[in-house]
Scaffold this active site. Sequence first.
Site, PDB file in Angstrom:
ATOM      1  N   CYS A 120      24.433 -37.884  48.242  1.00  0.00           N
ATOM      2  CA  CYS A 120      23.747 -36.608  48.468  1.00  0.00           C
ATOM      3  C   CYS A 120      23.157 -36.543  49.877  1.00  0.00           C
ATOM      4  O   CYS A 120      23.303 -35.542  50.582  1.00  0.00           O
ATOM      5  CB  CYS A 120      22.634 -36.428  47.446  1.00  0.00           C
ATOM      6  SG  CYS A 120      23.131 -36.525  45.713  1.00  0.00           S
ATOM      7  N   GLY A 164      17.102 -41.089  47.836  1.00  0.00           N
ATOM      8  CA  GLY A 164      17.885 -41.058  46.610  1.00  0.00           C
ATOM      9  C   GLY A 164      19.329 -41.435  46.873  1.00  0.00           C
ATOM     10  O   GLY A 164      19.634 -42.150  47.827  1.00  0.00           O
ATOM     11  N   CYS A 165      20.220 -40.968  46.027  1.00  0.00           N
ATOM     12  CA  CYS A 165      21.642 -41.292  46.143  1.00  0.00           C
ATOM     13  C   CYS A 165      22.178 -40.978  47.533  1.00  0.00           C
ATOM     14  O   CYS A 165      22.045 -39.859  48.016  1.00  0.00           O
ATOM     15  CB  CYS A 165      22.427 -40.502  45.096  1.00  0.00           C
ATOM     16  SG  CYS A 165      24.215 -40.683  45.233  1.00  0.00           S
ATOM     17  N   PHE A 166      22.792 -41.969  48.179  1.00  0.00           N
ATOM     18  CA  PHE A 166      23.257 -41.738  49.547  1.00  0.00           C
ATOM     19  C   PHE A 166      24.441 -40.784  49.617  1.00  0.00           C
ATOM     20  O   PHE A 166      24.737 -40.237  50.685  1.00  0.00           O
ATOM     21  CB  PHE A 166      23.531 -43.031  50.322  1.00  0.00           C
ATOM     22  CG  PHE A 166      24.376 -44.078  49.631  1.00  0.00           C
ATOM     23  CD1 PHE A 166      25.260 -43.780  48.605  1.00  0.00           C
ATOM     24  CD2 PHE A 166      24.278 -45.405  50.042  1.00  0.00           C
ATOM     25  CE1 PHE A 166      26.040 -44.761  48.010  1.00  0.00           C
ATOM     26  CE2 PHE A 166      25.052 -46.402  49.444  1.00  0.00           C
ATOM     27  CZ  PHE A 166      25.933 -46.072  48.422  1.00  0.00           C
TER      28      PHE A 166
END
Length: 205
Positions: free
Chosen positions: A43, A39-41
């Site tokens: 995070c 997912g979002c890097f």
Amino acid sequence: MKVLSYLAFLLVFMSCQSQTKELSLNAKPSKAIAVFASGCFWCTEHVFEAVYGVDEAVSGYTGGTIKNPTYHQVGTNQTGHAEAVAVFYDPKKVSFTQLVDAFFASQDPTTPNQQGPDVGSSYRSIAFYGNLGEKKIIEDKIKALTLAKVFNNPIVTEVKPISAFYEAEAYHQDYVKNNPNQGYVKGVSIPRFNKFVKTYKGKLK
């Protein structure tokens, strides 16, 4: 004048869009490297930098075919790349197995091309391996989680060999740390991190 102003803007824009570069994945002496996409890097980077034994996690793009992709290009979900992190760690302090544990403890690996509110192939779950031993560790972990029925749905995490990794633009690095009051960080990144802290059984910093 408007034409000249537009051309000047275009040149600056194109320059800003080409600030990525391939990151050397040759680990330093006594260090090792692992690559994960979940997912979002923003995070993912924040999660791994909290793990004991990890020296640094670098946000970037990998898994696709386009060289030096930009954030905008990857966001179109047409490049094959996923947002990912390159994790530089000390194998004397933390093992690859423990990093794989952290990887699965910090996400929902059952949602195809999605992680939380982020949807698209660039947010898919991928565990990369550098050798067959690491591949087996990942596959064994998936089997164990499946047998234990930790998740309600089947795990869809891809298992792929490490390929060219392109370091993301500078403003993406340490994003959660540098932007604690940003809306997405407060609403998504921090809650996800707090959940990880409660779930992960390994040692944190």
